[in-house]
Write an enzyme that holds these catalytic residues in place. Structure first.
Site, PDB file in Angstrom:
ATOM      1  N   SER A 157       0.859  -1.189   0.000  1.00 22.73           N
ATOM      2  CA  SER A 157       0.000   0.000   0.000  1.00 22.73           C
ATOM      3  C   SER A 157       0.890   1.233   0.000  1.00 22.73           C
ATOM      4  O   SER A 157       2.006   1.188   0.546  1.00 22.73           O
ATOM      5  CB  SER A 157      -0.878   0.009   1.262  1.00 22.73           C
ATOM      6  OG  SER A 157      -1.410   1.305   1.484  1.00 22.73           O
ATOM      7  N   TYR A 170      -0.958  -0.057  10.216  1.00 22.47           N
ATOM      8  CA  TYR A 170      -1.252  -0.702   8.930  1.00 22.47           C
ATOM      9  C   TYR A 170      -0.141  -0.368   7.927  1.00 22.47           C
ATOM     10  O   TYR A 170       0.367  -1.243   7.219  1.00 22.47           O
ATOM     11  CB  TYR A 170      -2.612  -0.201   8.440  1.00 22.47           C
ATOM     12  CG  TYR A 170      -2.971  -0.574   7.025  1.00 22.47           C
ATOM     13  CD1 TYR A 170      -3.344  -1.872   6.698  1.00 22.47           C
ATOM     14  CD2 TYR A 170      -2.957   0.393   6.011  1.00 22.47           C
ATOM     15  CE1 TYR A 170      -3.689  -2.201   5.390  1.00 22.47           C
ATOM     16  CE2 TYR A 170      -3.309   0.070   4.714  1.00 22.47           C
ATOM     17  CZ  TYR A 170      -3.668  -1.224   4.406  1.00 22.47           C
ATOM     18  OH  TYR A 170      -4.001  -1.550   3.121  1.00 22.47           O
ATOM     19  N   LYS A 174       2.423  -2.770   5.847  1.00 17.85           N
ATOM     20  CA  LYS A 174       2.506  -2.796   4.380  1.00 17.85           C
ATOM     21  C   LYS A 174       3.932  -2.480   3.893  1.00 17.85           C
ATOM     22  O   LYS A 174       4.345  -2.934   2.823  1.00 17.85           O
ATOM     23  CB  LYS A 174       1.476  -1.834   3.779  1.00 17.85           C
ATOM     24  CG  LYS A 174       0.034  -2.329   3.956  1.00 17.85           C
ATOM     25  CD  LYS A 174      -0.190  -3.664   3.258  1.00 17.85           C
ATOM     26  CE  LYS A 174      -1.612  -4.144   3.317  1.00 17.85           C
ATOM     27  NZ  LYS A 174      -1.832  -5.407   2.579  1.00 17.85           N
TER      28      LYS A 174
HETATM   29  N1  LIG Z   1      -8.942  -0.751  -0.990  1.00 18.92           N
HETATM   30  C1  LIG Z   1      -7.882   0.029  -0.865  1.00 18.92           C
HETATM   31  O1  LIG Z   1      -7.949   1.265  -0.899  1.00 18.92           O
HETATM   32  C2  LIG Z   1      -6.519  -0.602  -0.695  1.00 18.92           C
HETATM   33  C3  LIG Z   1      -5.377   0.210  -0.878  1.00 18.92           C
HETATM   34  C4  LIG Z   1      -4.121  -0.349  -0.717  1.00 18.92           C
HETATM   35  C5  LIG Z   1      -3.993  -1.683  -0.388  1.00 18.92           C
HETATM   36  N2  LIG Z   1      -5.123  -2.451  -0.217  1.00 18.92           N
HETATM   37  C6  LIG Z   1      -4.942  -3.850   0.135  1.00 18.92           C
HETATM   38  O2  LIG Z   1      -5.666  -4.641  -0.773  1.00 18.92           O
HETATM   39  C7  LIG Z   1      -6.071  -5.857  -0.141  1.00 18.92           C
HETATM   40  C8  LIG Z   1      -7.544  -6.135  -0.398  1.00 18.92           C
HETATM   41  O3  LIG Z   1      -8.286  -5.056  -0.054  1.00 18.92           O
HETATM   42  P1  LIG Z   1      -9.759  -4.790  -0.629  1.00 18.92           P
HETATM   43  O4  LIG Z   1      -9.883  -3.337  -0.640  1.00 18.92           O
HETATM   44  O5  LIG Z   1     -10.032  -5.569  -1.861  1.00 18.92           O
HETATM   45  O6  LIG Z   1     -10.649  -5.399   0.580  1.00 18.92           O
HETATM   46  P2  LIG Z   1     -12.146  -5.955   0.616  1.00 18.92           P
HETATM   47  O7  LIG Z   1     -12.961  -5.399  -0.495  1.00 18.92           O
HETATM   48  O8  LIG Z   1     -12.580  -5.735   2.019  1.00 18.92           O
HETATM   49  O9  LIG Z   1     -11.956  -7.522   0.338  1.00 18.92           O
HETATM   50  C9  LIG Z   1     -11.244  -8.315   1.241  1.00 18.92           C
HETATM   51  C10 LIG Z   1     -11.370  -9.765   0.840  1.00 18.92           C
HETATM   52  O10 LIG Z   1     -10.571 -10.567   1.714  1.00 18.92           O
HETATM   53  C11 LIG Z   1     -11.404 -11.490   2.450  1.00 18.92           C
HETATM   54  N3  LIG Z   1     -10.788 -11.565   3.779  1.00 18.92           N
HETATM   55  C12 LIG Z   1     -10.663 -10.596   4.705  1.00 18.92           C
HETATM   56  N4  LIG Z   1      -9.982 -11.036   5.769  1.00 18.92           N
HETATM   57  C13 LIG Z   1      -9.666 -12.326   5.509  1.00 18.92           C
HETATM   58  C14 LIG Z   1      -8.948 -13.334   6.220  1.00 18.92           C
HETATM   59  N5  LIG Z   1      -8.419 -13.084   7.434  1.00 18.92           N
HETATM   60  N6  LIG Z   1      -8.791 -14.549   5.638  1.00 18.92           N
HETATM   61  C15 LIG Z   1      -9.328 -14.810   4.422  1.00 18.92           C
HETATM   62  N7  LIG Z   1     -10.010 -13.895   3.706  1.00 18.92           N
HETATM   63  C16 LIG Z   1     -10.172 -12.667   4.245  1.00 18.92           C
HETATM   64  C17 LIG Z   1     -12.799 -10.859   2.382  1.00 18.92           C
HETATM   65  O11 LIG Z   1     -13.853 -11.815   2.499  1.00 18.92           O
HETATM   66  P3  LIG Z   1     -14.408 -12.269   3.968  1.00 18.92           P
HETATM   67  O12 LIG Z   1     -14.765 -11.006   4.693  1.00 18.92           O
HETATM   68  O13 LIG Z   1     -15.573 -13.159   3.667  1.00 18.92           O
HETATM   69  O14 LIG Z   1     -13.279 -12.993   4.600  1.00 18.92           O
HETATM   70  C18 LIG Z   1     -12.772 -10.299   0.963  1.00 18.92           C
HETATM   71  O15 LIG Z   1     -12.943 -11.335   0.012  1.00 18.92           O
HETATM   72  C19 LIG Z   1      -5.659  -5.717   1.328  1.00 18.92           C
HETATM   73  O16 LIG Z   1      -4.405  -6.354   1.536  1.00 18.92           O
HETATM   74  C20 LIG Z   1      -5.491  -4.228   1.500  1.00 18.92           C
HETATM   75  O17 LIG Z   1      -4.595  -3.916   2.535  1.00 18.92           O
HETATM   76  C21 LIG Z   1      -6.366  -1.933  -0.364  1.00 18.92           C
END
Ligand SMILES: NC(=O)c1ccc[n+]([C@@H]2O[C@H](COP(=O)([O-])OP(=O)(O)OC[C@H]3O[C@@H](n4cnc5c(N)ncnc54)[C@H](OP(=O)(O)O)[C@@H]3O)[C@@H](O)[C@H]2O)c1
Length: 266
Positions: A157, A170, A174
């Site tokens: 991130s 966080y 990252k």
């Molecule tokens: N969105 C952003 O702005 C952003 C920016 C930079 C980096 N990221 C990174 O991108 C990644 C994904 O983020 P996202 O925005 O796509 O999140 P999201 O929309 O909340 O999706 C998260 C996914 O992971 C699953 N999950 C969560 N905790 C879990 C666990 N402990 N074990 C297995 N599955 C799990 C969730 O399903 P369940 O709840 O059913 O488990 C869901 O499928 C993360 O690593 C985050 O740090 C995101």
């Protein structure tokens, strides 16, 4: 245990990932689902993971028939990882790519006040679990990951590059993911490539609090004038996994609409 192969095992003919298999953790929605959509659109078969079975079933149904299985569980749970690898071996007989998408951020506040039990949990899920996936995959002789020239992409991130107020721990986790990526790349070459993507704010459930009700103010700091969409990250992940990136390893690719170049903070 869960999941099913919903038909004949074929991806799109002629795509960059035809014949290849990827495990994508955290892929029932958001960035992980977009990665699964992109990889299957380019010919891959995928194994999805997340904690909730129902959401996984919906995700499998939304992907091309026969292209996906799903296994429910926690990414940080070694038994779940073993089950995923066994199911992937049974359904596909191989794994060529791992995308460590799962990440969490349950606390808000300054680092000096952060609850240390919460800090350990964040590191467990964001840093130790991705390493666990890599270790377990490499230790599985049936999948022959290294022999196939496997490729790994982790989710870092921009908060791991530039400190963001309120989500400092966080960001520290990252930054660790970025360095985990570089270190694994050095250890695992030449047979395995390891890269990461480093997004700014992407429109998902995870980041809703960072943009909802203030999108115009947030995107004012982005030279490209908008938030990221999951597909923006998925296309970068697909590039890094593909043979188009075959001389790229240890790279942490910023995908941020220009935010860091403009001196911004997510
Ligand atoms: N969105 C952003 O702005 C952003 C920016 C930079 C980096 N990221 C990174 O991108 C990644 C994904 O983020 P996202 O925005 O796509 O999140 P999201 O929309 O909340 O999706 C998260 C996914 O992971 C699953 N999950 C969560 N905790 C879990 C666990 N402990 N074990 C297995 N599955 C799990 C969730 O399903 P369940 O709840 O059913 O488990 C869901 O499928 C993360 O690593 C985050 O740090 C995101």
């Amino acid at each position: 245990m869960s999941g099913h192969v919903s038909g004949p095992s074929a991806g799109r003919a002629g795509g960059r990932f035809e014949g290849r298999v990827a495990i994508v953790t955290g892929s029932s929605r958001g960035i992980g689902l977009a990665v699964a959509e992109r990889l299957t659109a380019e010919g891959a078969r995928v194994c999805l993971t997340a904690r909730r079975q129902e959401a996984l079933d919906e995700a499998v149904d939304a992907l091309p028939e026969g292209s996906a299985i799903a296994v429910a569980g926690r990414a940080e749970d070694a038994e779940h990882r073993a089950e995923v690898l066994a199911r992937a071996a049974e359904a596909f007989g191989r794994v060529d790519a791992l995308v460590n998408v799962v990440g969490m951020n349950p606390v808000f506040g300054d680092l000096v006040g952060v609850d240390l039990a919460a800090a350990r949990k964040i590191f467990e899920v964001n840093v130790i679990a991705p390493l666990g996936w890599v270790q377990d995959l490499l230790a599985d002789p049936a999948l022959a990951f290294a022999e196939r020239g496997g490729s790994i992409v982790n989710l870092s991130s921009v908060t791991g590059t530039t400190p963001s107020p309120g989500i400092g721990l966080y960001g520290v986790s990252k930054a660790a993911v970025a360095h985990l990526t570089r270190t694994l790349a050095v250890e695992l070459g030449p047979s395995i490539r390891v890269n990461a993507v480093s997004p700014a704010v992407v429109r998902t459930e995870f980041s809703r609090a960072l943009y909802e009700g203030k999108e115009e103010a947030v995107t004012a700091g982005y030279p490209l004038g908008r938030l990221g969409e999951p597909a923006d990250v998925a296309s970068a992940v697909a590039f890094l996994l593909s043979d188009d990136a075959q001389w790229i390893t240890g790279e942490v690719l910023t995908v941020d609409g220009g935010l860091l170049a403009a001196g911004g903070v997510a």
